[in-house]
Design a protein around this motif. Sequence first.
Motif, PDB file in Angstrom:
ATOM      1  N   LEU B 121       0.843  -1.202   0.000  1.00  0.00           N
ATOM      2  CA  LEU B 121       0.000   0.000   0.000  1.00  0.00           C
ATOM      3  C   LEU B 121       0.874   1.246   0.000  1.00  0.00           C
ATOM      4  CD1 LEU B 121      -2.579  -1.069   2.709  1.00  0.00           C
ATOM      5  CD2 LEU B 121      -2.934  -0.986   0.261  1.00  0.00           C
ATOM      6  N   ARG B 122       1.935   1.178   0.790  1.00  0.00           N
ATOM      7  CA  ARG B 122       2.821   2.320   0.933  1.00  0.00           C
ATOM      8  C   ARG B 122       3.556   2.596  -0.375  1.00  0.00           C
ATOM      9  NH1 ARG B 122       6.344   3.862   5.677  1.00  0.00           N
ATOM     10  NH2 ARG B 122       8.200   4.705   4.688  1.00  0.00           N
ATOM     11  N   ILE B 123       4.070   1.513  -0.984  1.00  0.00           N
ATOM     12  CA  ILE B 123       4.789   1.706  -2.242  1.00  0.00           C
ATOM     13  C   ILE B 123       3.847   2.238  -3.317  1.00  0.00           C
ATOM     14  CG2 ILE B 123       5.912   0.441  -4.128  1.00  0.00           C
ATOM     15  CD1 ILE B 123       7.243  -1.298  -2.096  1.00  0.00           C
ATOM     16  N   HIS B 124       2.590   1.804  -3.246  1.00  0.00           N
ATOM     17  CA  HIS B 124       1.660   2.242  -4.279  1.00  0.00           C
ATOM     18  C   HIS B 124       0.899   3.492  -3.903  1.00  0.00           C
ATOM     19  CE1 HIS B 124       2.375  -0.620  -7.408  1.00  0.00           C
ATOM     20  NE2 HIS B 124       2.610  -1.498  -6.469  1.00  0.00           N
ATOM     21  N   GLY B 125       1.388   4.187  -2.891  1.00  0.00           N
ATOM     22  CA  GLY B 125       0.954   5.568  -2.738  1.00  0.00           C
ATOM     23  C   GLY B 125      -0.132   5.834  -1.717  1.00  0.00           C
ATOM     24  N   LEU B 126      -0.491   4.847  -0.877  1.00  0.00           N
ATOM     25  CA  LEU B 126      -1.468   5.150   0.161  1.00  0.00           C
ATOM     26  C   LEU B 126      -0.704   5.736   1.344  1.00  0.00           C
ATOM     27  CD1 LEU B 126      -4.496   4.822   0.797  1.00  0.00           C
ATOM     28  CD2 LEU B 126      -3.877   2.791   2.080  1.00  0.00           C
ATOM     29  N   ASP B 127      -0.748   7.060   1.481  1.00  0.00           N
ATOM     30  CA  ASP B 127       0.131   7.718   2.438  1.00  0.00           C
ATOM     31  C   ASP B 127      -0.420   7.760   3.855  1.00  0.00           C
ATOM     32  OD1 ASP B 127       2.116   8.178   0.689  1.00  0.00           O
ATOM     33  OD2 ASP B 127       1.346  10.105   0.021  1.00  0.00           O
TER      34      ASP B 127
END
Lengths: 403, 447
Positions: B121-127
Amino acid sequence: MPPTEDDPRFEDLDWNEIQQSKRTVTAERAALAVGVALLALGRAYQELSAGLYLIGDWRPVTLDWAFLLAVTVVAAYGAVPFAKRLRRRPVSLRGVLRRRPAVVLSGAFVAGLVAVGVVGSALGGSPPLRFQHAYHPPVGFASTVPPQECLGVETGGPFDRVCHGTWEYPLGTNERGHPLGFLLVEGARTAAYVTVISAAFIVPLAAAVGVVAGIRGGVVDDLLSSYVDVQLCIPALLLYFIGYAYYGPSLLLLLATFGLLSWGGIARLVRSEVIQRREEGYVLVARSLGASGAYVARRHILPNSTNTLVPAVFQLLALFVLIEAGVAFLGFHEIGTYSWGSTISESINAAVAGQLQERADQPAHKIWWVSSLPAAALTATLVAFKTLGDGVRDALDPRGDRS
Amino acid sequence: MTEEPICSVRGLEKHYPITRGLLRREVGRVRAVDGVSFDVERGEALGIVGESGSGKTTTAHTVLGLEEPTAGEVRFDGDPVSELSGDERRDFRRRAQLIVQDPNDALDPRMTIGEAVAEPLRIHGLDDADRRRAIVADILERVGLSGDDLDRYPHEFSGGEKQRISIARALVVSPDLIVADEPTSALDARVRSEILDLLDRIRREFDIAVLFISHDLDVIRRSCDRIAVMYLGEIVERGATETVLADPAHPYTRVLLSSVPSLDPTDRELGRPLTDTVPNPSDPPSGCRFHPRCPDVIPPDDLSVPEETWRTIAGFRFSVQAGELPESAVGDRESETPTSGDGDAGGRTATEVRRAVGLSEELRDPEAEAAVEDAAAELAAGDVDAADEILAAAFTSVCERETPAAVARPAGRDADRDATGTVSCLRHGRGGTSEPARSDGDGKNES
């Protein structure tokens, strides 16, 4: 707890909306930017102002600015992540103190060393030469080579005067009448400069070279590895002496030569760790998620390499302190830099190469405090660095919680 | 199916160059994957099965773009993966997920499992860290763990639990394809079936295609709709799982099947390979790559010995080639050459060699008999290379010369399903004329 309606579920995420974030502001970068900005301001002020001194009677030189920059780097990428970690999983100081007293003591010692490095220079200027006060013994001891003017209690006859220690000079004085307390602090400052500057500039360089060689492999790896091998063959001391011949003694020169030539061992360690871990499952998964090489190195490979890396780095820093002391002991140091090594050297009648150095005219055993106290400080520093290195390694390893 | 497959692989090759010297001159190449094609339909489970070294894992990594293919093309949802860039590539990275084999190195030991599952999730932009945490807590519960486990480290979990965490990590970004590389090979039987059930459940619930990579036919049989059998970088047989496993057309599939432990000891004989060594993929055998091990290798046309004897001869020949002869069948070079020397303690005689390889009786075919005798004599003298040459010249199978093309699997008991499968074996596909040696796929006529 069963999931309720409010709970976010992964399948409800709308991936068309979630954009690749370009989050550039992190606590580390913010700390680094603020620190660098402050330093730049201070430098500019010193440049522009008419006064000779920046704060009090402190006039920073290039080495001081390099040290302050290094402190900023270490604070941003050492202290800030440490604080973050502590906030995520708080540790009770008392618990750690009970379980690992040696590590806490070492940590306190190293922190004190760095603090002395930061504030020490700004605190006190150099005390004047007082040859008449030479060889005061520490409090509670007596000296058979009494100073011309003994400030403490004097006993014995006119031909065998014995001078007892005084609170004026609690740790005694050397042959120039410099109090040992001042010399110890100055030596600590030198040690702090050596370690912090090395840690801030040499370790990242070594890590970067190791990671690039390990991840890229192929020709890049061959070139970098063979360069490191060649570099490890050049004795840094020789290069320092060549530089010494041209520029004279300089701590900055010492740091540059030893720093630039000594990171090869760390780079090799990092490289082998990277090669060992780049095929691990979690690295494959991260790569298949589209993570960059830098991300994989930062998030996965380096954190998993700390077991070998951290003790090696601390050992290298301790070695730098020792090397600086050794060079100063031989007399190849700036005369105004009171390193522990030079203080020891001045007190033991060593016939050394450096002609600039004054030598004690008394047998070393009669003025034992002048050599023993800095030697003890040096030893304590080395022990503290190694113990702290092991402690940091264990603290970073979730499996290393041996209580 | 009318719909486009989610992942389509055509002529995939992955060769690893073997280089030498400073200039990295190429001295050879390992053909890990050599011309593989398959489709994974949406929501289906395709199993790729084969021995270690057959190129399964390389195929998986190449499909995911972890390795650049040497040749061939991988299309994901219709687009060639190698040409994707920017947002499209990122989208592919999200929609195709990997589950690795060893649960012990699937999770970073320095990350809590909450961080590990949140990493995609983090790598794909869920901040939003709180949102990530809530999603991860929810998904952990749905794969059978507790949401309270978030802050624990991987070493506190068992192998099966770690594999559940891996599945959660693959699932959390709603992929369309999960590549599961031996997901259960490190687990014991009970945990394995739980994990397979879980994978099966999420596949059906979220309509995710799964590409299973395994050496274990039981896993494939249990979980996969279709199967592709790989040997030395090539797919030798493919089709619906049930029909292929019930009615294997390729000798290698039979070998694999017979290696599955069975309660019936008579089952095993039919599929024993002639030799145990998997040939080096940098120098694969000519023709059909399986021929040096194939229990069903086609005899030379001019040879007139019974099927059983031919198999023994072939076994003899390829054992010599692979250097796998029993201890008693090779003479000692140093000792005196025992051409007829009975009673020579150090040497062997041709008769002894023949007995050791099971060819002690005289063969009916005179040429074959002469060749076997000569080879045995050379072996008795300790010259394995000469024996190999003699045997290779005398018994050349068509399988060494011709590369089999993929042909439709022979119609078995269920003609409908067979229509989709192919097999690459000269027994089935030499100009469409030759009859399969075994019409009965179960091979009961051999026992």
